[in-house]
Design a protein around this motif. Structure first.
Motif, PDB file in Angstrom:
ATOM      1  N   LYS A 134       0.150   7.100   7.614  1.00 30.80           N
ATOM      2  CA  LYS A 134      -0.617   5.985   8.156  1.00 30.80           C
ATOM      3  C   LYS A 134       0.125   4.697   7.827  1.00 30.80           C
ATOM      4  CE  LYS A 134      -5.064   6.196   7.672  1.00 30.80           C
ATOM      5  NZ  LYS A 134      -6.413   6.212   7.051  1.00 30.80           N
ATOM      6  N   THR A 135       0.073   3.731   8.738  1.00 26.51           N
ATOM      7  CA  THR A 135       0.697   2.423   8.514  1.00 26.51           C
ATOM      8  C   THR A 135      -0.370   1.340   8.647  1.00 26.51           C
ATOM      9  OG1 THR A 135       2.821   3.194   9.388  1.00 26.51           O
ATOM     10  CG2 THR A 135       2.493   0.819   9.267  1.00 26.51           C
TER      11      THR A 135
ATOM     12  N   ILE B 107       0.856  -1.170   0.000  1.00 24.05           N
ATOM     13  CA  ILE B 107       0.000   0.000   0.000  1.00 24.05           C
ATOM     14  C   ILE B 107       0.900   1.231   0.000  1.00 24.05           C
ATOM     15  CG2 ILE B 107      -1.844   1.240   1.185  1.00 24.05           C
ATOM     16  CD1 ILE B 107      -2.577  -1.377   2.580  1.00 24.05           C
ATOM     17  N   VAL B 108       0.758   2.080  -1.009  1.00 20.30           N
ATOM     18  CA  VAL B 108       1.607   3.263  -1.125  1.00 20.30           C
ATOM     19  C   VAL B 108       0.808   4.562  -1.049  1.00 20.30           C
ATOM     20  CG1 VAL B 108       3.389   2.052  -2.428  1.00 20.30           C
ATOM     21  CG2 VAL B 108       1.506   3.171  -3.651  1.00 20.30           C
ATOM     22  N   GLY B 109      -0.497   4.452  -0.875  1.00 20.48           N
ATOM     23  CA  GLY B 109      -1.313   5.651  -0.767  1.00 20.48           C
ATOM     24  C   GLY B 109      -2.764   5.304  -0.519  1.00 20.48           C
TER      25      GLY B 109
ATOM     26  N   ARG C 101       6.487   2.422  -0.493  1.00 25.79           N
ATOM     27  CA  ARG C 101       6.827   3.848  -0.447  1.00 25.79           C
ATOM     28  C   ARG C 101       7.789   4.071   0.708  1.00 25.79           C
ATOM     29  NH1 ARG C 101       3.287   8.577  -1.858  1.00 25.79           N
ATOM     30  NH2 ARG C 101       4.379  10.426  -1.081  1.00 25.79           N
ATOM     31  N   ILE C 102       8.802   4.891   0.477  1.00 25.25           N
ATOM     32  CA  ILE C 102       9.722   5.220   1.546  1.00 25.25           C
ATOM     33  C   ILE C 102       9.014   6.173   2.504  1.00 25.25           C
ATOM     34  CG2 ILE C 102      11.990   6.138   2.134  1.00 25.25           C
ATOM     35  CD1 ILE C 102      11.954   3.586   0.387  1.00 25.25           C
TER      36      ILE C 102
ATOM     37  N   CYS D  80       3.206   1.782   4.449  1.00 25.13           N
ATOM     38  CA  CYS D  80       3.262   3.034   5.186  1.00 25.13           C
ATOM     39  C   CYS D  80       3.127   4.150   4.147  1.00 25.13           C
ATOM     40  CB  CYS D  80       4.572   3.142   5.974  1.00 25.13           C
ATOM     41  SG  CYS D  80       4.705   4.646   6.971  1.00 25.13           S
ATOM     42  N   TYR D  81       2.145   5.040   4.301  1.00 28.85           N
ATOM     43  CA  TYR D  81       1.785   5.944   3.220  1.00 28.85           C
ATOM     44  C   TYR D  81       1.133   7.209   3.751  1.00 28.85           C
ATOM     45  CZ  TYR D  81      -2.425   3.277   4.312  1.00 28.85           C
ATOM     46  OH  TYR D  81      -3.451   2.666   4.975  1.00 28.85           O
TER      47      TYR D  81
END
Length: 383
Positions: A285-286, A169-171, A276-277, A376-377
């Motif tokens: 949010k994680t 999940i990146v967003g 995503r870094i 984490c995004y």
């Protein structure tokens, strides 16, 4: 390429890894360095975590071409949805991000994709599984899929698919519903005898439809309903769909914003092959998923690791553990009892760069049998 790898196993010192290839950072017992692998975060009492080798990007041919987002005079020229067994797509020239979504052009999921990536090339898919596989097979760069709706709750199928696939999940995207009543050009609301749409859309517009006294006809998707009305050219049949669907299929908007609840919002997840870094430049949010060790108060102990660090939990979802659905508990007086074992999906409001989030996950491993970070995004604070 930058990647995040977070692996924890029973009896093994936890390691959090991300950054550029030439940097290594150690904070306490947390070691940061660079890897060029797909992200995998797993806790297992019986099996060591295996980090998969990075996939090779296959050559893609031009079965799916970019399409205009305006009105299509020939509906048959619209892009055909990918299926879960498709192995073809158009090669990207790098000028646009290719984003998969479930449905046909004009679906709310496509609106969410365009909100996340305004200049993207959207790629329709037959179902959620096909969208996941499209990302895994390098047919697209991202997928945008619904995960929950404020009126109808969670989309359980996508929770299950998150665990079955190794995407990150990146967003997230929060999209407010704007249900429109559509009809053929020149048709008025009074002429409508029936209205077709997705069952949830019909239920969310119950008041207006009851006032019109029309028959409610179910279809698989709002955009499919609009497409059906356009193709069949039946004047007395309308559709509930988005304003973009009206534009794409050449229909008139007879009424706009007809949903009963103006605060009807759907939350979508943006999925990618690489994580995503995480950063601290904006609220993050994680998302994680875990299963518990057997014992009294296990769930309380798991959740308390966040409470004691003032980390807010914005979402908790439980799903039966399919590999081990039932657990037998002995009772000396009444024989044995059967209980479900569950997976718990949690979203918490903190970045993985924060020590409190890292320490919470380290402590969480003490009471869980399985743990995986899904992503984490940045939080979407604009609805």
């Amino acid at each position: 390429m930058m990647a995040l790898d977070f692996v924890i196993n029973k009896g093994i010192t936890p390691t959090f890894i991300w950054g550029s290839f030439d940097s290594v950072l150690v904070i306490g017992n947390l070691r940061y360095e660079n890897v060029n692998k797909c992200s995998c975060f797993t806790v297992s009492a019986h099996q060591r975590a295996i980090i998969p080798v990075e996939d090779q990007k296959p050559f893609l041919h031009s079965a799916y071409q970019n399409h205009s987002k305006g009105f299509h005079r020939d509906i048959n020229m619209l892009p055909k949805p990918l299926t879960s067994i498709d192995d073809s797509s158009s090669a990207s020239d790098g000028s646009k991000v290719r984003v998969a979504y479930q449905g046909v052009p004009g679906a709310y999921s496509e609106d969410a994709a365009l909100k996340a990536y305004p200049n993207c090339e959207t790629v329709p898919c037959d179902d959620y599984e096909a969208a996941f596989k499209a990302v895994e097979l390098w047919l697209v760069d991202k997928a945008v899929l619904p995960i929950e709706n404020s009126a109808d709750g969670s989309i359980h199928r996508n929770y299950d698919l998150l665990l079955q696939h190794k995407l990150n999940i990146v967003g997230e995207v929060q999209l407010r519903a704007n249900h429109c009543l559509l009809g053929l050009p020149g048709v008025t609301k009074k002429e409508l005898v029936s209205v077709v749409s997705h069952p949830q859309a019909l239920a969310q517009c119950r008041t207006v439809l009851n006032d019109l006294g029309v028959d409610k006809v179910r279809d698989q998707d709002t955009a499919v309903a609009a497409k059906t009305v356009a193709i069949n050219c039946v004047r007395h049949t309308g559709a509930i769909a988005s304003s973009r669907a009206a534009e794409i299929y050449g229909l008139d908007i007879l009424a706009e914003g007809i949903q009963d609840d103006d605060e009807n919002v759907t939350r979508f997840l943006v999925l990618a092959r690489e994580p995503r870094i995480p950063g601290t430049d904006q609220p993050y949010k994680t998302s994680i998923v875990f299963s518990l060790e057997e014992g009294p108060g296990a769930l309380f102990k798991a959740l308390s690791v966040f409470s004691m660090r003032d980390i807010n939990l914005s979402k908790i979802e439980s799903r039966p553990l399919k590999q081990r659905p039932l657990r037998i508990v002995d009772d000396s007086n009444h024989g044995s009892s059967k209980y479900f074992d569950y997976l718990f999906y949690i979203d918490f409001e903190a970045s993985m760069t924060e020590p409190r989030a890292q320490n919470a996950l380290v402590q969480l491993q003490e009471v869980v049998s399985f743990l995986r970070v899904l992503g984490c995004y940045p939080m979407d604070t604009h609805v």
